[in-house]
Design an enzyme around this catalytic site. Structure first.
Site, PDB file in Angstrom:
ATOM      1  N   SER A  39       0.848  -1.192   0.000  1.00  0.00           N
ATOM      2  CA  SER A  39       0.000   0.000   0.000  1.00  0.00           C
ATOM      3  C   SER A  39       0.878   1.235   0.000  1.00  0.00           C
ATOM      4  O   SER A  39       1.657   1.454   0.937  1.00  0.00           O
ATOM      5  CB  SER A  39      -0.902   0.026   1.232  1.00  0.00           C
ATOM      6  N   HIS A  67      -0.967  -1.264  -4.505  1.00  0.00           N
ATOM      7  CA  HIS A  67      -2.269  -1.000  -3.907  1.00  0.00           C
ATOM      8  C   HIS A  67      -2.398   0.487  -3.579  1.00  0.00           C
ATOM      9  O   HIS A  67      -1.539   1.056  -2.893  1.00  0.00           O
ATOM     10  CB  HIS A  67      -2.423  -1.838  -2.633  1.00  0.00           C
ATOM     11  N   ASP A 102      -4.782   3.289  -1.856  1.00  0.00           N
ATOM     12  CA  ASP A 102      -5.896   3.497  -0.927  1.00  0.00           C
ATOM     13  C   ASP A 102      -6.488   4.884  -1.126  1.00  0.00           C
ATOM     14  O   ASP A 102      -5.871   5.894  -0.763  1.00  0.00           O
ATOM     15  CB  ASP A 102      -5.418   3.351   0.518  1.00  0.00           C
ATOM     16  N   MET A 131      -9.213   7.556  -0.083  1.00  0.00           N
ATOM     17  CA  MET A 131     -10.072   7.868   1.060  1.00  0.00           C
ATOM     18  C   MET A 131     -10.617   9.286   0.921  1.00  0.00           C
ATOM     19  O   MET A 131      -9.918  10.186   0.455  1.00  0.00           O
ATOM     20  CB  MET A 131      -9.284   7.748   2.366  1.00  0.00           C
ATOM     21  N   HIS A 153      -8.341   0.869  -4.325  1.00  0.00           N
ATOM     22  CA  HIS A 153      -9.335   0.560  -3.289  1.00  0.00           C
ATOM     23  C   HIS A 153     -10.076   1.843  -2.939  1.00  0.00           C
ATOM     24  O   HIS A 153      -9.497   2.757  -2.340  1.00  0.00           O
ATOM     25  CB  HIS A 153      -8.588  -0.016  -2.074  1.00  0.00           C
ATOM     26  N   MET A 182     -12.287   3.786  -0.826  1.00  0.00           N
ATOM     27  CA  MET A 182     -12.946   3.971   0.472  1.00  0.00           C
ATOM     28  C   MET A 182     -13.646   5.315   0.433  1.00  0.00           C
ATOM     29  O   MET A 182     -13.281   6.267   1.140  1.00  0.00           O
ATOM     30  CB  MET A 182     -11.908   3.873   1.595  1.00  0.00           C
ATOM     31  N   MET A 218     -11.464  -6.525   4.900  1.00  0.00           N
ATOM     32  CA  MET A 218     -10.767  -5.571   5.759  1.00  0.00           C
ATOM     33  C   MET A 218     -10.487  -6.229   7.108  1.00  0.00           C
ATOM     34  O   MET A 218     -11.412  -6.656   7.798  1.00  0.00           O
ATOM     35  CB  MET A 218     -11.610  -4.312   5.956  1.00  0.00           C
ATOM     36  N   ASP A 265      -6.635  -6.746   3.652  1.00  0.00           N
ATOM     37  CA  ASP A 265      -6.155  -5.371   3.799  1.00  0.00           C
ATOM     38  C   ASP A 265      -6.230  -4.976   5.271  1.00  0.00           C
ATOM     39  O   ASP A 265      -7.310  -4.800   5.815  1.00  0.00           O
ATOM     40  CB  ASP A 265      -7.001  -4.425   2.946  1.00  0.00           C
TER      41      ASP A 265
END
Length: 229
Positions: free
Chosen positions: A12, A37, A39, A41, A70, A72, A141, A177
């Protein structure tokens, strides 16, 4: 991307040097990672703000493997096209992010990207069943999403087993994750996971100038997981 269940390590970049993402992506790939990866957010669905499509687009030329994005965020649907255009290979949306996950997964596939679905620790495996045939990846998760460096939630191991049984022979990856280390990797690999996202456990001790620790960290996680898989 051909499908196989061999262990894949997906660092990540939340734990990378934010001022040097391009070289960080190249460094982790050179040191043996399988996927990168990202992330995303939004400060709304999770209590943190990170990256958007423009950052994904900026690092895409530096990622030779798989860009695993990913999301979120909530809502998801208005941003699918932008992340697809930015070069995401996989776009993972949370089942908890909105009332129409079926439509979201349809839209991701229609944008030419492989759809993934993520479940928070409080969401049961059963939530997947109605849409399991629409996804290429299930992300479990093992921390509550929002921040790196959290402690692994061991109760999720049984959920991974349930999901692995549910998947059967479908070509669907199970991604973990949160809190992945050489100590926790064997637990989830034995339960059926094949993609391990690790942030601080990969990037600790290394840098772009000294990337060898990245390789050692990746190798340690992989070796521990493969021994249990």
């Amino acid at each position: 991307m051909s499908f196989d269940r061999r262990i894949k390590i997906a660092p990540s970049i939340l734990s990378a040097d934010f001022a040097d993402f391009g070289r960080e992506c190249r460094a982790i790939e050179d040191q043996g990672c399988d996927w990168v990866h990202v992330d995303v957010m939004d400060g709304h669905f999770v209590p943190n703000l990170t990256f958007g499509p423009a950052m994904c687009k900026a690092i895409r030329p530096h990622v030779r493997t798989v860009m695993d994005v990913h999301l979120m965020i909530a809502p998801v649907d208005p941003y699918i096209e932008a992340f697809a255009d930015a070069g995401a290979d996989i776009l993972t949306a949370h089942v908890e992010a909105g009332p129409h996950i079926h439509r979201t997964l349809q839209a991701i596939r229609a944008a030419g990207v492989r759809p993934g679905i993520a479940l928070n620790p409080g969401t049961p495996a059963e939530a997947l069943r109605p849409v399991l045939d629409m996804v290429d990846l299930v992300c479990v998760m093992t921390v509550n999403p929002g921040f790196g460096g959290q402690k692994f939630i061991a109760s999720q191991i049984e959920k991974v087993r349930e999901i692995r049984a549910m998947i059967g022979d479908r070509p669907i990856h199970i991604e973990i994750d949160g809190g992945v280390t050489p100590e926790t990797a064997p637990l989830v690999a034995a339960a059926g996971a094949d993609v391990l996202v690790a942030g601080s456990a990969v990037f600790k001790g290394g840098s772009v100038a000294d990337p060898a620790p990245y390789g050692a960290n990746i190798a340690a996680i992989r070796k521990a997981a493969e021994a249990a898989a």
